[in-house]
Design an enzyme around this catalytic site. Structure first.
Site, PDB file in Angstrom:
ATOM      1  N   TYR A   1      15.183 -16.995  57.537  1.00  0.00           N
ATOM      2  CA  TYR A   1      16.508 -16.963  58.172  1.00  0.00           C
ATOM      3  C   TYR A   1      16.999 -15.524  58.355  1.00  0.00           C
ATOM      4  CZ  TYR A   1      17.050 -21.943  58.585  1.00  0.00           C
ATOM      5  OH  TYR A   1      16.881 -23.245  59.000  1.00  0.00           O
TER       6      TYR A   1
ATOM      7  N   HIS B   1      25.310 -27.870  64.875  1.00  0.00           N
ATOM      8  CA  HIS B   1      24.266 -27.604  63.880  1.00  0.00           C
ATOM      9  C   HIS B   1      24.576 -26.396  63.004  1.00  0.00           C
ATOM     10  CE1 HIS B   1      21.081 -29.987  66.419  1.00  0.00           C
ATOM     11  NE2 HIS B   1      22.046 -30.737  65.936  1.00  0.00           N
TER      12      HIS B   1
ATOM     13  N   CYS C   1      27.272 -21.727  49.534  1.00  0.00           N
ATOM     14  CA  CYS C   1      26.628 -22.013  48.259  1.00  0.00           C
ATOM     15  C   CYS C   1      25.831 -23.319  48.392  1.00  0.00           C
ATOM     16  CB  CYS C   1      27.717 -22.154  47.192  1.00  0.00           C
ATOM     17  SG  CYS C   1      27.122 -22.855  45.637  1.00  0.00           S
TER      18      CYS C   1
ATOM     19  N   ASN D   1      17.570 -27.691  83.432  1.00  0.00           N
ATOM     20  CA  ASN D   1      16.385 -27.516  82.594  1.00  0.00           C
ATOM     21  C   ASN D   1      15.177 -27.368  83.527  1.00  0.00           C
ATOM     22  OD1 ASN D   1      14.202 -27.853  80.704  1.00  0.00           O
ATOM     23  ND2 ASN D   1      15.584 -28.973  79.354  1.00  0.00           N
TER      24      ASN D   1
ATOM     25  N   ALA E   1      18.811 -21.566  82.857  1.00  0.00           N
ATOM     26  CA  ALA E   1      20.260 -21.672  82.682  1.00  0.00           C
ATOM     27  C   ALA E   1      20.992 -20.556  83.416  1.00  0.00           C
ATOM     28  CB  ALA E   1      20.590 -21.633  81.186  1.00  0.00           C
TER      29      ALA E   1
HETATM   30  N1  APR Z   1      16.965 -22.379  80.770  1.00  0.00           N
HETATM   31  C1  APR Z   1      17.172 -23.700  80.562  1.00  0.00           C
HETATM   32  N2  APR Z   1      16.371 -24.467  79.806  1.00  0.00           N
HETATM   33  C2  APR Z   1      15.315 -23.886  79.235  1.00  0.00           C
HETATM   34  C3  APR Z   1      15.028 -22.522  79.381  1.00  0.00           C
HETATM   35  C4  APR Z   1      15.901 -21.751  80.190  1.00  0.00           C
HETATM   36  N3  APR Z   1      15.719 -20.447  80.401  1.00  0.00           N
HETATM   37  N4  APR Z   1      13.901 -22.236  78.674  1.00  0.00           N
HETATM   38  C5  APR Z   1      13.515 -23.378  78.089  1.00  0.00           C
HETATM   39  N5  APR Z   1      14.370 -24.386  78.421  1.00  0.00           N
HETATM   40  C6  APR Z   1      14.359 -25.782  77.988  1.00  0.00           C
HETATM   41  C7  APR Z   1      13.007 -26.350  77.675  1.00  0.00           C
HETATM   42  O1  APR Z   1      12.407 -26.910  78.848  1.00  0.00           O
HETATM   43  C8  APR Z   1      13.350 -27.417  76.631  1.00  0.00           C
HETATM   44  O2  APR Z   1      13.624 -28.655  77.257  1.00  0.00           O
HETATM   45  O3  APR Z   1      15.075 -25.813  76.775  1.00  0.00           O
HETATM   46  C9  APR Z   1      14.619 -26.887  75.978  1.00  0.00           C
HETATM   47  C10 APR Z   1      14.456 -26.377  74.562  1.00  0.00           C
HETATM   48  O4  APR Z   1      14.187 -27.479  73.730  1.00  0.00           O
HETATM   49  P1  APR Z   1      14.117 -27.395  72.159  1.00  0.00           P
HETATM   50  O5  APR Z   1      13.337 -26.209  71.753  1.00  0.00           O
HETATM   51  O6  APR Z   1      13.645 -28.731  71.684  1.00  0.00           O
HETATM   52  O7  APR Z   1      15.626 -27.148  71.718  1.00  0.00           O
HETATM   53  P2  APR Z   1      16.796 -28.184  71.477  1.00  0.00           P
HETATM   54  O8  APR Z   1      16.712 -29.361  72.368  1.00  0.00           O
HETATM   55  O9  APR Z   1      18.044 -27.387  71.509  1.00  0.00           O
HETATM   56  O10 APR Z   1      16.503 -28.628  69.991  1.00  0.00           O
HETATM   57  C11 APR Z   1      17.460 -29.398  69.319  1.00  0.00           C
HETATM   58  O11 APR Z   1      16.206 -29.315  67.277  1.00  0.00           O
HETATM   59  O12 APR Z   1      14.976 -28.283  65.584  1.00  0.00           O
HETATM   60  C12 APR Z   1      16.203 -28.665  66.001  1.00  0.00           C
HETATM   61  O13 APR Z   1      18.167 -27.850  65.097  1.00  0.00           O
HETATM   62  C13 APR Z   1      17.207 -27.547  66.079  1.00  0.00           C
HETATM   63  O14 APR Z   1      19.194 -27.413  67.471  1.00  0.00           O
HETATM   64  C14 APR Z   1      17.792 -27.652  67.484  1.00  0.00           C
HETATM   65  C15 APR Z   1      17.476 -29.096  67.854  1.00  0.00           C
END
Ligand code: APR
Length: 263
Positions: free
Chosen positions: A73, A125, A133, A222, A240
Site C-alpha cells: 500500500y 471502497h 486502526c 469503456n 474516459a
Molecule cells: N478509460 C475508460 N475505461 C478504461 C480505460 C480508460 N482509459 N482503461 C481501461 N478501462 C476499463 C477496462 O476496459 C476495464 O473494463 O476499465 C475497466 C477496469 O476494470 P477493473 O480493473 O476491473 O476495475 P474496477 O471495475 O474499477 O474494479 C472494481 O475491484 O479489486 C476491486 O476494489 C477493487 O475498486 C476495485 C473493484
C-alpha cells in the site's frame, strides 16, 4: 458531429442529458488509468495480473503478513501522490456546473475526483491515503504515521492495534453511509454514466442497473464491452478522457447553438 462518430452521443440522448435534474456518474479503475494508476483486471497491466488479491487485499493477508501488505500500500500511495487528474476528471467538474445535481460514486481509492474539484463524491471502497486502526477502525493521522519506526506503524488507539489503509478489502462490507447515499442517487437520478469499470464487483456493479430500473438513461464509457453494455442506451467505446472531453464539447456546442437568438 456526424451520428456515426464513435465519440458523439445521439442527439436524442444529448437532449435528455441537457434536461436531466440529477446525473449519477459511477467510476472504476479505468477512470484513473490515464493518470498512470494501474487498473485491477486489465490483462498484463492490471494489479491483479501481477499480484494475488488474497495475498494482499484481505483481512487474513494483513493478519498473516502485515509488513508485506503495508509496504504494498505504501508503494500504491506513492503512485497516487505522483498522479494528476486528467482531462476527463476536469470535464466532469465542468459538467457538474451544467446540471442541477451531479453525484460521483467511485470505486477508486485515489481521491482524484476530489483533487480535480468535483463537489459531490461518494467513496464506495474507501481512500488509500487515509489510515485506520485495524482493531478499532479509528482514524490515524499522517503525523503519527510519519513518526512511527514500525512497519506497519502501531495504532495509537489499541495496545495490539496496527495501522491499516482505510480501504474495503475482499470479504469486508462497504461503508454503510456511502452505500446508502449511492443507492439513493441510483434510484433518484435520471441520467447515469458508468465509466471505466468491468462491472463485475458487487454491490457497485448493480448501481447502474438500479438507475435503469428506475427510469434513468444509461451511458457506458469503456473501450471494452462489459456485462453492463447490454443494458446501456449507448456505449462510447473509447478512453474516459477522450469520451468526456468530446461529450462536454458536444454538450456546450448544443447549448450555444440553441440559445435564444442564436439564429
Ligand atoms: N478509460 C475508460 N475505461 C478504461 C480505460 C480508460 N482509459 N482503461 C481501461 N478501462 C476499463 C477496462 O476496459 C476495464 O473494463 O476499465 C475497466 C477496469 O476494470 P477493473 O480493473 O476491473 O476495475 P474496477 O471495475 O474499477 O474494479 C472494481 O475491484 O479489486 C476491486 O476494489 C477493487 O475498486 C476495485 C473493484
Amino acid at each position: 458531429m456526424k451520428p456515426s462518430d464513435p465519440l458523439s452521443l445521439p442527439e436524442s440522448l444529448l437532449l435528455r442529458l441537457q434536461d436531466s435534474k440529477h446525473v449519477l456518474v459511477l467510476t472504476g479503475a479505468g477512470m484513473s488509468a490515464e493518470s498512470g494508476i494501474a487498473t485491477f483486471r486489465d490483462a498484463q497491466t492490471g494489479l491483479w495480473a501481477r499480484f494475488r488479491p488474497e495475498e494482499l487485499a484481505t483481512p487474513q493477508a494483513f493478519a498473516a503478513h502485515p509488513a508485506r501488505v503495508w509496504s504494498w500500500y505504501e508503494e500504491r500511495r506513492h503512485t497516487v501522490r505522483e498522479a494528476e487528474p486528467h482531462a476527463g476528471h476536469v470535464a466532469l467538474v465542468e459538467m457538474e456546473k451544467m446540471v442541477p445535481r451531479l453525484s460521483i460514486v467511485t470505486q477508486n481509492v485515489d481521491a482524484l475526483h476530489q483533487r480535480s474539484g468535483s463537489g459531490s463524491v461518494i467513496e464506495l471502497h474507501g481512500n488509500i491515503m487515509r489510515s485506520i486502526c485495524h482493531l478499532t477502525s479509528r482514524p490515524i493521522d499522517e503525523e503519527w504515521l510519519e513518526n512511527s519506526p514500525d512497519c506497519p506503524p502501531r495504532s495509537p488507539w489499541a495496545r495490539d492495534g496496527l495501522a491499516r489503509p482505510d480501504v474495503v478489502w475482499f470479504g469486508e462490507s462497504l461503508p454503510a453511509e456511502a452505500m446508502n447515499s449511492a443507492m439513493n442517487a441510483a434510484v433518484n437520478c435520471d441520467f447515469c454514466f458508468s465509466i471505466g469499470t468491468t462491472s463485475l464487483v458487487q454491490p457497485a456493479a448493480s448501481l447502474p442497473l438500479l438507475a435503469v430500473e428506475n427510469g434513468a438513461i444509461l451511458i457506458e464509457i469503456n473501450p471494452q464491452e462489459t456485462p453492463l453494455s447490454l443494458h446501456a442506451n449507448h456505449c462510447l467505446r473509447t478512453s474516459a478522457s477522450e469520451a468526456l472531453t468530446a461529450l462536454l464539447h458536444q454538450w456546450k456546442t448544443r447549448v450555444q447553438d440553441h440559445k435564444p437568438g442564436a439564429g
